[in-house]
Design an enzyme around this catalytic site. Structure first.
Site, PDB file in Angstrom:
ATOM      1  N   HIS A 159       0.840  -1.198   0.000  1.00 58.54           N
ATOM      2  CA  HIS A 159       0.000   0.000   0.000  1.00 58.54           C
ATOM      3  C   HIS A 159       0.876   1.249   0.000  1.00 58.54           C
ATOM      4  O   HIS A 159       2.073   1.169   0.284  1.00 58.54           O
ATOM      5  CB  HIS A 159      -0.938   0.030   1.213  1.00 58.54           C
ATOM      6  N   LYS A 163      -0.534   4.894   4.395  1.00 63.38           N
ATOM      7  CA  LYS A 163      -1.527   4.021   5.042  1.00 63.38           C
ATOM      8  C   LYS A 163      -1.147   3.837   6.506  1.00 63.38           C
ATOM      9  O   LYS A 163      -0.005   3.517   6.824  1.00 63.38           O
ATOM     10  CB  LYS A 163      -1.620   2.668   4.329  1.00 63.38           C
TER      11      LYS A 163
HETATM   12  N1  LIG Z   1     -12.691  -0.671   2.738  1.00 67.54           N
HETATM   13  C1  LIG Z   1     -11.796  -0.531   1.779  1.00 67.54           C
HETATM   14  O1  LIG Z   1     -11.689  -1.333   0.834  1.00 67.54           O
HETATM   15  C2  LIG Z   1     -10.916   0.695   1.875  1.00 67.54           C
HETATM   16  C3  LIG Z   1     -10.322   1.257   0.743  1.00 67.54           C
HETATM   17  C4  LIG Z   1      -9.580   2.428   0.887  1.00 67.54           C
HETATM   18  C5  LIG Z   1      -9.436   3.009   2.145  1.00 67.54           C
HETATM   19  N2  LIG Z   1      -9.998   2.409   3.213  1.00 67.54           N
HETATM   20  C6  LIG Z   1      -9.916   2.982   4.568  1.00 67.54           C
HETATM   21  O2  LIG Z   1     -10.712   4.164   4.606  1.00 67.54           O
HETATM   22  C7  LIG Z   1     -10.137   5.075   5.550  1.00 67.54           C
HETATM   23  C8  LIG Z   1      -9.845   6.394   4.833  1.00 67.54           C
HETATM   24  O3  LIG Z   1      -8.895   6.144   3.838  1.00 67.54           O
HETATM   25  P1  LIG Z   1      -8.187   7.302   3.003  1.00 67.54           P
HETATM   26  O4  LIG Z   1      -7.158   6.668   2.165  1.00 67.54           O
HETATM   27  O5  LIG Z   1      -9.246   8.145   2.366  1.00 67.54           O
HETATM   28  O6  LIG Z   1      -7.480   8.085   4.201  1.00 67.54           O
HETATM   29  P2  LIG Z   1      -7.217   9.639   4.345  1.00 67.54           P
HETATM   30  O7  LIG Z   1      -6.820  10.213   3.049  1.00 67.54           O
HETATM   31  O8  LIG Z   1      -6.311   9.785   5.535  1.00 67.54           O
HETATM   32  O9  LIG Z   1      -8.663  10.215   4.695  1.00 67.54           O
HETATM   33  C9  LIG Z   1      -9.280  10.121   5.925  1.00 67.54           C
HETATM   34  C10 LIG Z   1     -10.137  11.365   6.033  1.00 67.54           C
HETATM   35  O10 LIG Z   1     -10.990  11.286   7.149  1.00 67.54           O
HETATM   36  C11 LIG Z   1     -11.072  12.591   7.687  1.00 67.54           C
HETATM   37  N3  LIG Z   1     -11.565  12.543   9.065  1.00 67.54           N
HETATM   38  C12 LIG Z   1     -10.903  12.265  10.190  1.00 67.54           C
HETATM   39  N4  LIG Z   1     -11.724  12.345  11.236  1.00 67.54           N
HETATM   40  C13 LIG Z   1     -12.946  12.666  10.750  1.00 67.54           C
HETATM   41  C14 LIG Z   1     -14.218  12.876  11.320  1.00 67.54           C
HETATM   42  N5  LIG Z   1     -14.428  12.813  12.643  1.00 67.54           N
HETATM   43  N6  LIG Z   1     -15.256  13.154  10.503  1.00 67.54           N
HETATM   44  C15 LIG Z   1     -15.093  13.274   9.168  1.00 67.54           C
HETATM   45  N7  LIG Z   1     -13.896  13.111   8.577  1.00 67.54           N
HETATM   46  C16 LIG Z   1     -12.847  12.798   9.363  1.00 67.54           C
HETATM   47  C17 LIG Z   1      -9.654  13.120   7.574  1.00 67.54           C
HETATM   48  O11 LIG Z   1      -9.639  14.509   7.652  1.00 67.54           O
HETATM   49  P3  LIG Z   1      -8.239  15.320   7.635  1.00 67.54           P
HETATM   50  O12 LIG Z   1      -7.801  15.288   6.193  1.00 67.54           O
HETATM   51  O13 LIG Z   1      -8.651  16.696   8.072  1.00 67.54           O
HETATM   52  O14 LIG Z   1      -7.321  14.608   8.589  1.00 67.54           O
HETATM   53  C18 LIG Z   1      -9.283  12.624   6.188  1.00 67.54           C
HETATM   54  O15 LIG Z   1      -9.668  13.546   5.192  1.00 67.54           O
HETATM   55  C19 LIG Z   1      -8.899   4.368   6.106  1.00 67.54           C
HETATM   56  O16 LIG Z   1      -9.266   3.677   7.267  1.00 67.54           O
HETATM   57  C20 LIG Z   1      -8.527   3.393   5.008  1.00 67.54           C
HETATM   58  O17 LIG Z   1      -7.759   2.292   5.454  1.00 67.54           O
HETATM   59  C21 LIG Z   1     -10.734   1.287   3.105  1.00 67.54           C
END
Ligand SMILES: NC(=O)c1ccc[n+]([C@@H]2O[C@H](COP(=O)([O-])OP(=O)(O)OC[C@H]3O[C@@H](n4cnc5c(N)ncnc54)[C@H](OP(=O)(O)O)[C@@H]3O)[C@@H](O)[C@H]2O)c1
Length: 285
Positions: A159, A163
């Site tokens: 990844h 991550k």
């Molecule tokens: N299920 C799947 O197949 C899959 C696929 C991809 C990703 N994921 C998971 O999904 C999650 C997000 O992934 P990502 O790659 O998008 O990560 P990311 O770029 O770090 O995005 C996470 C976002 O959540 C925001 N956030 C944090 N606390 C919050 C709250 N209380 N309310 C609303 N927003 C909030 C953060 O804001 P800030 O930018 O201000 O910090 C950030 O923009 C991770 O856990 C990842 O492992 C899962």
């Protein structure tokens, strides 16, 4: 029926989900939420994704207030475990169904989610692996593990460098699925490998690579004495997660209970009941 969706989290994945929700006619993106105090909160969504200028990003602190005045059928969450749990509690109190794409929950947090579903009588999909391809990989590796249980298994996942959890929830899920397919309730996992210790025949090696912008690769190696089988799933872009999230959102609308993605795909792919055969009179008409 148009499905009203609110989106929690506007990170790398949330933004792609927002774009897809705005492109399809089956969904109406009613509200989007960013982390409290994030510079995104209060700004137009159009500053982040290609969309009309009238959607304003809310702070997650305002989630309860917005749910009281806005019709939402399903909330989609791609944030972080603590944030997600807090958001989902509020969403559940308002009787709104949820798709959780966020990964990295511990067992206690998952237990809390299950309790929440029971108490609030909502529908919730817990989907740490939301893509169709990964779920197909899971199904294939279970079959292989049942057929050649004596082959050594090593899982490697790749990844991007940002991550936060390692190994990925998907790698652990693959390992658990292989163990269960072999008839074990638990298994010995070796995370990375170092030192002179020889591997046990039943252990599963799990290796996490974090580098650059890799979207997601999961490789499962089954190695025998004279041959090997390797199954690999590669995500080319985050679109694969958005497609899975939209599929899950459709599934959970008007359903209650706790589901995983395997159940979503199995139940969605079940053939509809065959049409009743035509009677002789109908055939003659
Ligand atoms: N299920 C799947 O197949 C899959 C696929 C991809 C990703 N994921 C998971 O999904 C999650 C997000 O992934 P990502 O790659 O998008 O990560 P990311 O770029 O770090 O995005 C996470 C976002 O959540 C925001 N956030 C944090 N606390 C919050 C709250 N209380 N309310 C609303 N927003 C909030 C953060 O804001 P800030 O930018 O201000 O910090 C950030 O923009 C991770 O856990 C990842 O492992 C899962």
């Amino acid at each position: 029926m148009m499905i009203n969706v609110c989106l929690l989290g506007l990170g790398r994945t949330g933004m792609v989900v927002a774009e897809q929700l705005l492109k399809t006619t089956d969904f109406h993106l009613t509200a989007v939420f960013a982390k409290p105090h994030s510079p995104k909160a209060g700004a137009p969504l159009a500053a982040l994704v290609n969309c009309p200028n009238d959607i304003i990003v809310h702070s997650a602190d305002d989630l309860a207030a917005i749910l009281e005045t806005t019709e939402v059928n399903v909330a989609i969450d791609f944030t972080a475990p603590e944030a997600s749990l807090k958001n989902v509690k509020i969403v559940a109190e308002h009787g709104v169904n949820v798709v959780i794409g966020t990964t990295g929950f511990n067992k206690m947090q998952i237990y809390e989610l299950k309790n929440l579903v029971q108490r609030s009588k909502i529908g919730l999909i817990y989907a740490p692996n939301i893509s169709l391809g990964i779920n197909l990989l899971l199904s294939v590796v279970k079959t292989i593990a049942r057929l050649i249980p004596h082959y050594d298994v090593e899982i490697t996942e790749y990844h991007h460098r940002n991550k936060k959890d390692a190994p990925s929830g998907t790698a652990l899920k693959i390992a658990d699925a292989i163990n269960r397919a072999k008839g074990y309730r638990t298994g010995k996992y070796t995370f990375g490998r170092k030192g002179p210790e020889l591997r046990d025949s039943n252990e599963i090696g799990i290796h996490a690579i974090r580098a650059g912008g890799i979207v997601g690769v999961h490789q499962v190696l089954f190695a025998g004495e004279s041959d090997e089988i390797e199954i690999t799933h590669r995500s080319y872009s985050r679109l694969v997660f958005a497609e899975g999230a939209l599929h899950a959102a459709k599934f959970i609308t008007n359903r209650k209970g706790f589901y995983n993605m395997e159940e979503v795909l199995t139940e969605s792919s079940e053939p509809e009941a065959p049409a009743a055969p035509l009677s002789l009179t109908e055939l003659a008409e």
